[in-house]
Design a protein around this motif. Sequence first.
Motif, PDB file in Angstrom:
ATOM      1  N   SER A 176       0.826  -1.206   0.000  1.00  0.00           N
ATOM      2  CA  SER A 176       0.000   0.000   0.000  1.00  0.00           C
ATOM      3  C   SER A 176       0.861   1.257   0.000  1.00  0.00           C
ATOM      4  O   SER A 176       1.969   1.276   0.505  1.00  0.00           O
ATOM      5  N   GLY A 177       0.327   2.296  -0.620  1.00  0.00           N
ATOM      6  CA  GLY A 177       1.011   3.581  -0.710  1.00  0.00           C
ATOM      7  C   GLY A 177       0.030   4.695  -0.419  1.00  0.00           C
ATOM      8  O   GLY A 177      -1.164   4.441  -0.220  1.00  0.00           O
ATOM      9  N   PRO A 178       0.526   5.940  -0.388  1.00  0.00           N
ATOM     10  CA  PRO A 178      -0.311   7.085  -0.005  1.00  0.00           C
ATOM     11  C   PRO A 178      -1.591   7.240  -0.843  1.00  0.00           C
ATOM     12  O   PRO A 178      -2.638   7.575  -0.297  1.00  0.00           O
ATOM     13  N   TYR A 179      -1.515   7.008  -2.154  1.00  0.00           N
ATOM     14  CA  TYR A 179      -2.721   7.199  -2.969  1.00  0.00           C
ATOM     15  C   TYR A 179      -3.768   6.142  -2.644  1.00  0.00           C
ATOM     16  O   TYR A 179      -4.962   6.433  -2.599  1.00  0.00           O
ATOM     17  N   GLN A 180      -3.301   4.902  -2.436  1.00  0.00           N
ATOM     18  CA  GLN A 180      -4.245   3.850  -2.084  1.00  0.00           C
ATOM     19  C   GLN A 180      -4.924   4.164  -0.747  1.00  0.00           C
ATOM     20  O   GLN A 180      -6.123   3.944  -0.584  1.00  0.00           O
ATOM     21  N   LEU A 181      -4.140   4.664   0.215  1.00  0.00           N
ATOM     22  CA  LEU A 181      -4.721   4.993   1.521  1.00  0.00           C
ATOM     23  C   LEU A 181      -5.724   6.139   1.409  1.00  0.00           C
ATOM     24  O   LEU A 181      -6.805   6.086   1.992  1.00  0.00           O
ATOM     25  N   GLN A 182      -5.366   7.162   0.637  1.00  0.00           N
ATOM     26  CA  GLN A 182      -6.305   8.279   0.465  1.00  0.00           C
ATOM     27  C   GLN A 182      -7.564   7.822  -0.256  1.00  0.00           C
ATOM     28  O   GLN A 182      -8.671   8.276   0.045  1.00  0.00           O
ATOM     29  N   ALA A 183      -7.392   6.906  -1.227  1.00  0.00           N
ATOM     30  CA  ALA A 183      -8.554   6.368  -1.937  1.00  0.00           C
ATOM     31  C   ALA A 183      -9.417   5.551  -0.984  1.00  0.00           C
ATOM     32  O   ALA A 183     -10.650   5.624  -1.028  1.00  0.00           O
ATOM     33  N   ALA A 184      -8.760   4.800  -0.099  1.00  0.00           N
ATOM     34  CA  ALA A 184      -9.509   3.995   0.865  1.00  0.00           C
ATOM     35  C   ALA A 184     -10.330   4.897   1.785  1.00  0.00           C
ATOM     36  O   ALA A 184     -11.491   4.600   2.100  1.00  0.00           O
ATOM     37  N   ILE A 185      -9.748   6.022   2.209  1.00  0.00           N
ATOM     38  CA  ILE A 185     -10.473   6.980   3.059  1.00  0.00           C
ATOM     39  C   ILE A 185     -11.676   7.542   2.294  1.00  0.00           C
ATOM     40  O   ILE A 185     -12.795   7.607   2.817  1.00  0.00           O
ATOM     41  N   ALA A 186     -11.423   7.926   1.027  1.00  0.00           N
ATOM     42  CA  ALA A 186     -12.524   8.456   0.197  1.00  0.00           C
ATOM     43  C   ALA A 186     -13.621   7.412   0.029  1.00  0.00           C
ATOM     44  O   ALA A 186     -14.808   7.735   0.033  1.00  0.00           O
ATOM     45  N   ALA A 187     -13.206   6.140  -0.092  1.00  0.00           N
ATOM     46  CA  ALA A 187     -14.183   5.060  -0.272  1.00  0.00           C
ATOM     47  C   ALA A 187     -15.061   4.904   0.971  1.00  0.00           C
ATOM     48  O   ALA A 187     -16.271   4.698   0.866  1.00  0.00           O
ATOM     49  N   VAL A 188     -14.446   5.028   2.166  1.00  0.00           N
ATOM     50  CA  VAL A 188     -15.227   4.913   3.402  1.00  0.00           C
ATOM     51  C   VAL A 188     -16.288   6.026   3.446  1.00  0.00           C
ATOM     52  O   VAL A 188     -17.452   5.783   3.765  1.00  0.00           O
ATOM     53  N   HIS A 189     -15.886   7.252   3.094  1.00  0.00           N
ATOM     54  CA  HIS A 189     -16.853   8.362   3.048  1.00  0.00           C
ATOM     55  C   HIS A 189     -17.959   8.077   2.031  1.00  0.00           C
ATOM     56  O   HIS A 189     -19.138   8.273   2.305  1.00  0.00           O
ATOM     57  N   ILE A 194     -11.485   5.302   9.360  1.00  0.00           N
ATOM     58  CA  ILE A 194     -10.843   6.487   8.781  1.00  0.00           C
ATOM     59  C   ILE A 194      -9.655   6.911   9.642  1.00  0.00           C
ATOM     60  O   ILE A 194      -8.579   7.226   9.122  1.00  0.00           O
ATOM     61  N   LEU A 195      -9.850   6.875  10.970  1.00  0.00           N
ATOM     62  CA  LEU A 195      -8.756   7.236  11.875  1.00  0.00           C
ATOM     63  C   LEU A 195      -7.559   6.298  11.681  1.00  0.00           C
ATOM     64  O   LEU A 195      -6.409   6.751  11.581  1.00  0.00           O
ATOM     65  N   GLY A 196      -7.840   5.002  11.575  1.00  0.00           N
ATOM     66  CA  GLY A 196      -6.767   4.022  11.361  1.00  0.00           C
ATOM     67  C   GLY A 196      -6.020   4.298  10.060  1.00  0.00           C
ATOM     68  O   GLY A 196      -4.784   4.236  10.000  1.00  0.00           O
ATOM     69  N   LEU A 197      -6.775   4.623   9.008  1.00  0.00           N
ATOM     70  CA  LEU A 197      -6.156   4.904   7.708  1.00  0.00           C
ATOM     71  C   LEU A 197      -5.297   6.173   7.772  1.00  0.00           C
ATOM     72  O   LEU A 197      -4.199   6.222   7.224  1.00  0.00           O
ATOM     73  N   TYR A 198      -5.798   7.207   8.479  1.00  0.00           N
ATOM     74  CA  TYR A 198      -4.989   8.426   8.615  1.00  0.00           C
ATOM     75  C   TYR A 198      -3.734   8.161   9.428  1.00  0.00           C
ATOM     76  O   TYR A 198      -2.694   8.772   9.190  1.00  0.00           O
ATOM     77  N   GLU A 199      -3.815   7.233  10.403  1.00  0.00           N
ATOM     78  CA  GLU A 199      -2.613   6.925  11.178  1.00  0.00           C
ATOM     79  C   GLU A 199      -1.557   6.258  10.292  1.00  0.00           C
ATOM     80  O   GLU A 199      -0.372   6.573  10.384  1.00  0.00           O
ATOM     81  N   LEU A 200      -2.016   5.368   9.405  1.00  0.00           N
ATOM     82  CA  LEU A 200      -1.081   4.759   8.442  1.00  0.00           C
ATOM     83  C   LEU A 200      -0.511   5.815   7.502  1.00  0.00           C
ATOM     84  O   LEU A 200       0.685   5.846   7.211  1.00  0.00           O
ATOM     85  N   LEU A 201      -1.391   6.693   7.027  1.00  0.00           N
ATOM     86  CA  LEU A 201      -0.971   7.736   6.085  1.00  0.00           C
ATOM     87  C   LEU A 201       0.044   8.679   6.732  1.00  0.00           C
ATOM     88  O   LEU A 201       1.000   9.119   6.092  1.00  0.00           O
ATOM     89  N   VAL A 206      -9.391  15.560  13.024  1.00  0.00           N
ATOM     90  CA  VAL A 206     -10.844  15.535  12.802  1.00  0.00           C
ATOM     91  C   VAL A 206     -11.380  14.122  13.039  1.00  0.00           C
ATOM     92  O   VAL A 206     -12.375  13.930  13.754  1.00  0.00           O
ATOM     93  N   ALA A 207     -10.674  13.123  12.479  1.00  0.00           N
ATOM     94  CA  ALA A 207     -11.122  11.734  12.635  1.00  0.00           C
ATOM     95  C   ALA A 207     -11.084  11.323  14.111  1.00  0.00           C
ATOM     96  O   ALA A 207     -12.014  10.679  14.611  1.00  0.00           O
ATOM     97  N   ALA A 208     -10.025  11.724  14.826  1.00  0.00           N
ATOM     98  CA  ALA A 208      -9.904  11.384  16.248  1.00  0.00           C
ATOM     99  C   ALA A 208     -11.057  11.995  17.038  1.00  0.00           C
ATOM    100  O   ALA A 208     -11.615  11.365  17.942  1.00  0.00           O
ATOM    101  N   ALA A 209     -11.425  13.213  16.668  1.00  0.00           N
ATOM    102  CA  ALA A 209     -12.536  13.881  17.353  1.00  0.00           C
ATOM    103  C   ALA A 209     -13.846  13.163  17.084  1.00  0.00           C
ATOM    104  O   ALA A 209     -14.691  13.056  17.975  1.00  0.00           O
ATOM    105  N   MET A 210     -14.033  12.650  15.878  1.00  0.00           N
ATOM    106  CA  MET A 210     -15.260  11.931  15.549  1.00  0.00           C
ATOM    107  C   MET A 210     -15.346  10.604  16.308  1.00  0.00           C
ATOM    108  O   MET A 210     -16.428  10.128  16.614  1.00  0.00           O
TER     109      MET A 210
END
Lengths: 123, 401
Positions: free
Chosen positions: B280-293, B307-314, B329-333
């Motif tokens: 996995s790389g940054p674009y895949q992680l950002q895409a995964a976050i977008a997919a969750v939304h 989303i929080l887990g994905l941002y931690e990886l990113l 933002v994700a941590a707050a949610m």
Amino acid sequence: VKYLILLLHNSASREMFTSLPPEERAAGLAVYEALTEELVDSGELVMSSPLADESLARRVTVAEGRTSTTDGPFAEVKEHLAGFYLVECKTEARVLEIAARIPEAEFGVVEVRPLMDMSGFEG
Amino acid sequence: VSRVGSVEGLLRELAPQVLVAVVRRYGDFDLCEDAVQEALLAAALQWPADGLPDNPKGWLVTTAARRRIELWRNESARRRREENDALRTPPADPDPPPQTDDTLALLLLCCHPALTRPSQVALTLRAVGGLTTAEIARAFLVPEPTIAQRISRAKSRIKGTAFSMPDDAELPSRIAAVLQVLYLVFNEGSTASSGTALHRVELTAEALRLTRILRAAIPDDGEVAGLLALMLLTDARRPARTDAAGELVPLAEQDRTRWDPGAIAEGVGLVTRALSEAPSGPYQLQAAIAAVHDEAPCTQDTDWPQILGLYELLAVLAPGPMVTLNRVVAAAMVHGPRTGLDALAQADPALAGHHRVDAVRAHLLELAGDPQGAKEAYEEAARRALSVPEQHHLRRRAAAL
């Protein structure tokens, strides 16, 4: 982000520039040219230009549908716009670095303003 | 904006193929690129009136080759001898089978490390995308001579660079540069609001099209798939991003029935496959976050822990101030607004003074039950915002408190 770098002139900077011997004035112009070249190369320059003499400034007033103009120079103006650079930079630090290289910066008459973008975001 | 089927669409599709054919034959990228641009312009004028030639690509290659000779003649006398050589070179097959490797080599050349990012962007859009200098200038809100100058400087800078694939050691970093250029083009288009900068939206379509071309050339690259997925998943929300009055609608308030389900399905499929196969790389992680939304029915029912887990990886793979902020933002949610406010207080100093920090702080204060503090933070964010629609949005939020 696009930034407008304003080159203002006040009496001190104007006096300095007009009192320069020709060869030093040429050297000064070469500084602007080198900077412009570099900004074209880096792709940061959008456009730049000096402005014509302040005596050519005109103020336009519309009152009751009638347009009137006042000719410059305007005595009450302490600093007037003498030229500008419109640049696109990744960071504010970078545009400040560019601004610092403009000879007018020595007189404290270089001002940097970010432009407002009409586009949006999704937050 | 789909132009498939139109002359313009066909020309953009053929542009890189014609350029590759001409460069393969004559070698000089600089002059060939100018000649192909002129051939494309000639076709754009003639074809709608006269109809398509039998072999559009062959027509373009022949026209470009002829223009190249003319341009060469105009250049200077010192080239005369070489010109004679070129005239004696037997013409190659004007319509060789398309080779995806060639298009990849062309993309890599346009994103050459000797060029700055804005130059790479302009050259890629013209040489690979087939856009005119005027179109690029309009899209980036920059005067046309500036773009023309940028392209000609870029071409002279890479003059003499071999038109071939870089070696295996260099390839990953070269592909990464292409991805950054395409992402930049996409973002330039996707942040454009429809009312004020309609023509910029076309950049989004162009970035998607070029990324699809890149993916066809290297189908096994997880980050290419990730970027394509990220673009699809972001673009899917475009219909809901502005309201009838042209005002910006933030993600949380968007009418999700207006999202494009086809684009979401394709994006989700791509990123799911990429994450299961490639590292996995940054674009895949950002895409995964977008997919969750994109798969969530509303903000409250979004899978924020994921989303929080994905941002931690990113944050590990590609740290940056905006990743930090989004993670807050994700941590707050997940853990509540107070956790977010504490994290914000310790956030990256690179974020200091950024209006998005004030906007996030305002939102968290609102959630934490401090309307006065929220109002002040929204007003501060509005003052610092550099985008008009964003400023309107922030002022509305402040006024609602």
